[in-house]
Motif scaffolding. Structure first.
Motif, PDB file in Angstrom:
ATOM      1  N   SER A  57       0.918  -1.207  -0.098  1.00 50.54           N
ATOM      2  CA  SER A  57      -0.058   0.102   0.146  1.00 50.54           C
ATOM      3  C   SER A  57       0.856   1.253   0.073  1.00 50.54           C
ATOM      4  O   SER A  57       0.708   2.243  -0.675  1.00 50.54           O
ATOM      5  CB  SER A  57      -0.917  -0.114   1.383  1.00 50.54           C
ATOM      6  OG  SER A  57      -1.636  -0.903   1.193  1.00 50.54           O
ATOM      7  N   ASP A 186      -6.087  -0.407  -4.215  1.00 53.08           N
ATOM      8  CA  ASP A 186      -5.622  -0.884  -2.968  1.00 53.08           C
ATOM      9  C   ASP A 186      -6.577  -2.104  -2.458  1.00 53.08           C
ATOM     10  O   ASP A 186      -7.506  -1.713  -1.993  1.00 53.08           O
ATOM     11  CB  ASP A 186      -5.202   0.036  -2.121  1.00 53.08           C
ATOM     12  CG  ASP A 186      -4.399  -0.297  -0.759  1.00 53.08           C
ATOM     13  OD1 ASP A 186      -4.373  -1.708  -0.809  1.00 53.08           O
ATOM     14  OD2 ASP A 186      -3.842   0.281  -0.069  1.00 53.08           O
ATOM     15  N   GLU A 187      -6.203  -3.277  -2.617  1.00 50.29           N
ATOM     16  CA  GLU A 187      -7.018  -4.562  -2.158  1.00 50.29           C
ATOM     17  C   GLU A 187      -8.605  -3.903  -2.358  1.00 50.29           C
ATOM     18  O   GLU A 187      -9.213  -3.945  -1.581  1.00 50.29           O
ATOM     19  CB  GLU A 187      -6.827  -4.615  -0.851  1.00 50.29           C
ATOM     20  CG  GLU A 187      -5.438  -5.035  -0.482  1.00 50.29           C
ATOM     21  CD  GLU A 187      -5.144  -5.672   0.756  1.00 50.29           C
ATOM     22  OE1 GLU A 187      -6.027  -6.410   1.267  1.00 50.29           O
ATOM     23  OE2 GLU A 187      -3.873  -5.736   1.371  1.00 50.29           O
TER      24      GLU A 187
HETATM   25 MG   LIG Z   1      -2.220  -2.761   2.422  1.00 49.55          MG
END
Ligand SMILES: [Mg+2]
Ligand SMILES: Nc1ncnc2c1ncn2[C@@H]1O[C@H](COP(=O)(O)OP(=O)(O)O)[C@@H](O)[C@H]1O
Lengths: 265, 444
Positions: A57, A186-187
């Motif tokens: 991240s 991000d995910e």
């Molecule tokens: Mg992360």
């Protein structure tokens, strides 16, 4: 870091959209990203994988300077977009973020109508002259995000009233409404059920036609399904970067292999 | 089953062991304490309300005398040309005999027996009545020469008789009223000439002197308080919100901002009288603003309210989830756009609630106003704002304080009545705050 030779391999004729060289990130004294070099290709899905806390991240957020909002965070090295250094003094992060959009882990629509959620970016960047043009941008973005059919009858309903998967696609629509060139995710599926995940993954594959997509995921299956290139991070280092098929079948680094086979978690 | 009980008889679920008993007793004791505390608190509240309401409700009712008044030209317009300017030369002292004579004549015409002197008769009418008659005549000079039916206030003692404050026995010892006057009042009440009715002028009229409690009203105090609240709102809301936004969203986190933060919290705990001294020194002695003016009161109360608003605003800004900020920044909003387009609207209900609670606090504040001269006796309504902000005025809580200082027992009732008005305002403001909170609570 002799692994870095690997990064040169498998790069075909596609343009390099973003280039990172010797990037270091510090949170106070915590050295979170160490010496990372990556080339993000245009019109490609690049996946960042690695155990949790390894800095995926953090590195992703370097690419649109979201780390600027964290007081203690310090970024060194060079990151370019189309050859221009995004950390240059003259660069306004606001302009950068219109070009490099972002979708977050937890769906975070504004507590406003679906229409306003998507229209917000174009409005503040002055992308539409008049209501008709704005309507068109909104429709186009919602269509590209594969959610138009579900929401076209209730554009005035609050975006927070949608289901989790719909909210995430709405956030994707919002991110692509400003006409970005790179889309950071991000995910994006970690808060979604399997059906919504499949929809979003399908969508990511379509988005590749227009954007360069960078996706962080903790699911290796997902990385294998959606990405063409994969970068494996471990403890702040970029261990291995290359064609997804190669990383998953025949990795060069033993650490990658143990992670893929489930020995590092 | 029999086996299980036989194996572990001491462990049966049907008997409490010693530890459980002890724990349950402790719990029961704790509940009893809590309940007792709540009951004591409620009792105190009920006693307060009962005492204020029983003392103060009568302030909203007042005793009036209704009589035909013959407006004799010889007294009210000696020149006979109905020129308002010349008629203004006749003071209230000129109107008193007119009123008294009409009253005496009316009583006689009703055939009510009494042996009061004309002076004693006149003393039953409020000192405010001639002024009321005078302004009526000056407004419409053509009334002179006619007979008009007029409803005037009776004196505070007669009013007190109908409210049960004054009795025949107390009148014996009272220099201001005699039992004979009360008897006449009683007789007049029986024929409907004297009656007790709802009295709006308690809320609208200005204060009256210590000799005329029956005429004293809250008009100037309410207006003064309203003006001060206006000043407080206009100054403290933007300043407080701007300061909070800066501190919460933009300021770097360092020693200096930590210090500011601590000081703001401390400021909220500073006794209000200190703000009064500060206001006296800065706004009156240094800046030269007038005493007793709502602007000064408003400024002092603004200083007091600011910390409350800042603390509330920062809390509600902090309550907005960071994901909203990230979302806005992520689509390329500047920090300011993120705050003003997304964070502030979500924090608005909390900010408004804090502001209303701050205003309610300021509305009830007395001590700092005493220091800046808001205790003056003011009978003239302040002009409309903005000039009116510089006119002398009173304030609700100060009016309560002033009335409790006066000797005539009739003011006890008026002070309690003023407290009721103040409480109504506070309850309304708090209700609005609660409504706002309910209405806009957590929409994300
Ligand atoms: Mg992360
Ligand atoms: N806002 C932050 N402040 C301080 N440290 C942080 C912050 N965000 C991440 N870190 C640290 O940076 C490292 C990498 O975190 P992150 O990039 O979130 O990992 P990943 O996304 O791969 O799970 C971790 O050690 C984490 O503790």
């Amino acid at each position: 870091m002799n692994d870095m030779r690997m990064t040169e391999r498998g790069v075909d004729s596609k343009n390099i959209k973003m280039k990172a060289r010797k990037v270091q990130v510090f949170y106070g004294t915590n050295h979170a990203i160490k010496d990372v070099d990556v080339d993000i290709e245009d019109k490609t899905v690049t996946a960042f994988i690695g155990p949790s806390g390894c800095g995926k991240s953090t590195f992703l957020r370097c690419l649109n300077r979201m780390n600027d909002t964290i007081d203690i965070c310090r970024v060194e090295g060079e990151i370019t977009l189309d050859g221009e250094d995004i950390y240059d003094r003259k660069v306004d992060p606001v302009q950068l973020r219109a070009k490099v959009g972002m979708v977050f882990q937890k769906p975070n629509p504004f507590p406003k109508s679906i229409y306003d959620n998507v229209a917000y970016g174009p409005r503040i960047h002055g992308l539409a002259r008049g209501k008709a043009e704005l309507d068109e941008i909104v429709e186009k973005s919602l269509r590209r995000a594969a959610i138009w059919n579900e929401v076209k009858d209730r554009l005035d309903a609050p975006g927070t009233g949608l289901s989790g998967g719909q909210q995430q696609r709405l956030c994707i629509a919002r991110a692509i409404a400003t006409g970005p060139e790179v889309l950071l995710m991000d995910e994006p599926c970690s808060a979604l059920d399997p059906i919504a995940t499949a929809q979003v993954e399908e969508l990511i594959d379509e988005l590749r036609e227009r954007f360069s997509v960078v996706i962080v995921t903790h699911s290796m299956q997902q990385a294998a399904r959606v990405s063409q290139k994969t970068a494996f991070f471990h403890l702040g280092n970029l261990v291995e970067y290359g064609e997804t098929s190669k990383i998953f079948t025949n990795p060069d680094d033993p650490r990658t292999e143990s992670y893929i086979t489930g020995r590092i978690g | 089953m029999t086996d299980a009980t036989a194996n572990a008889p001491a462990r049966s679920l049907f008997t409490e062991d010693a530890r459980t008993k002890k724990r349950n007793r402790a719990e029961a004791r704790f509940r009893a304490y809590g309940l007792a505390a709540v009951i004591v608190g409620l009792l105190a509240l009920v006693m307060l309300l009962v005492s204020i309401l029983s003392n103060g409700m009568s302030a909203f009712r007042q005793t009036f005398l209704t009589i035909p008044v013959e407006l004799t030209e010889a007294r009210l317009d000696p020149q006979g040309n109905r020129d308002p300017a010349e008629m203004a030369a006749v003071t209230t002292f000129g109107y008193l005999p007119v009123l008294a004579q009409s009253y005496i004549d009316h009583v006689e015409s009703l055939g009510i027996e009494h042996d009061l002197s004309p002076q004693a008769m006149a003393a039953m009418i409020s000192g405010e009545a001639p002024a009321q008659l005078r302004s009526l005549v000056l407004e419409d000079p053509s009334l002179v020469g006619q007979t008009v039916t007029l409803r005037v206030l009776v004196s505070g003692r007669i009013d007190g008789f109908f409210k049960g404050r004054v009795t025949m026995a107390s009148a014996e010892r009272d220099a201001n009223v005699t039992p004979e006057q009360l008897q006449l009042a009683q007789a007049l009440a029986e024929v409907g000439v004297i009656e007790t009715r709802f009295n709006w002028s308690f809320v609208t009229a200005p204060d009256a002197s210590g000799q005329r409690p029956e005429a004293a009203g809250l008009g100037v105090a309410i207006l003064g308080s309203f003006y001060m609240m206006l000043v407080v709102l206009v100054l403290s809301l933007p300043i407080g919100v701007a300061a909070s936004i800066y501190l919460e969203e933009f300021a770097p986190k360092n020693r200096l901002t930590d210090l500011i933060e601590v000081n703001i919290s401390n400021l909220a705990a500073v006794p209000s009288i200190v703000f009064g001294i500060l206001g006296l020194a800065i706004f009156i002695n240094f800046a030269g603003l007038p005493q007793s003016a709502p602007i000064v009161g408003g400024l002092v109360l603004t200083l007091m309210t600011l910390p409350t608003i800042i603390i509330a605003t920062r809390a509600s800004l902090r309550a907005v989830p960071p994901s909203i900020r990230e979302a806005a920044l992520g689509v390329g909003a500047s920090k300011m756009q993120a705050v003003f387009h997304h964070v502030l609207p979500l924090a608005a209900p909390g900010i408004l609630t804090g502001t209303i609670i701050g205003l309610a606090q300021a509305l009830g504040e007395t001590a700092p106003l005493l220091l800046i001269g808001m205790v003056a006796f003011v009978r003239d309504y302040p002009a409309a704002p903005p000039e009116g902000l510089f006119d002398p005025a009173s304030a609700l809580p100060v009016q309560v304080y002033q009335w409790t200082q006066r000797s005539d027992p009739a003011f006890v009732e008026r002070a309690s009545g003023a407290i009721i008005v103040l409480l109504v305002f506070l309850i309304v403001m708090n209700a609005i705050a609660v409504l706002l909170r309910r209405r806009f609570e957590r929409r994300w």
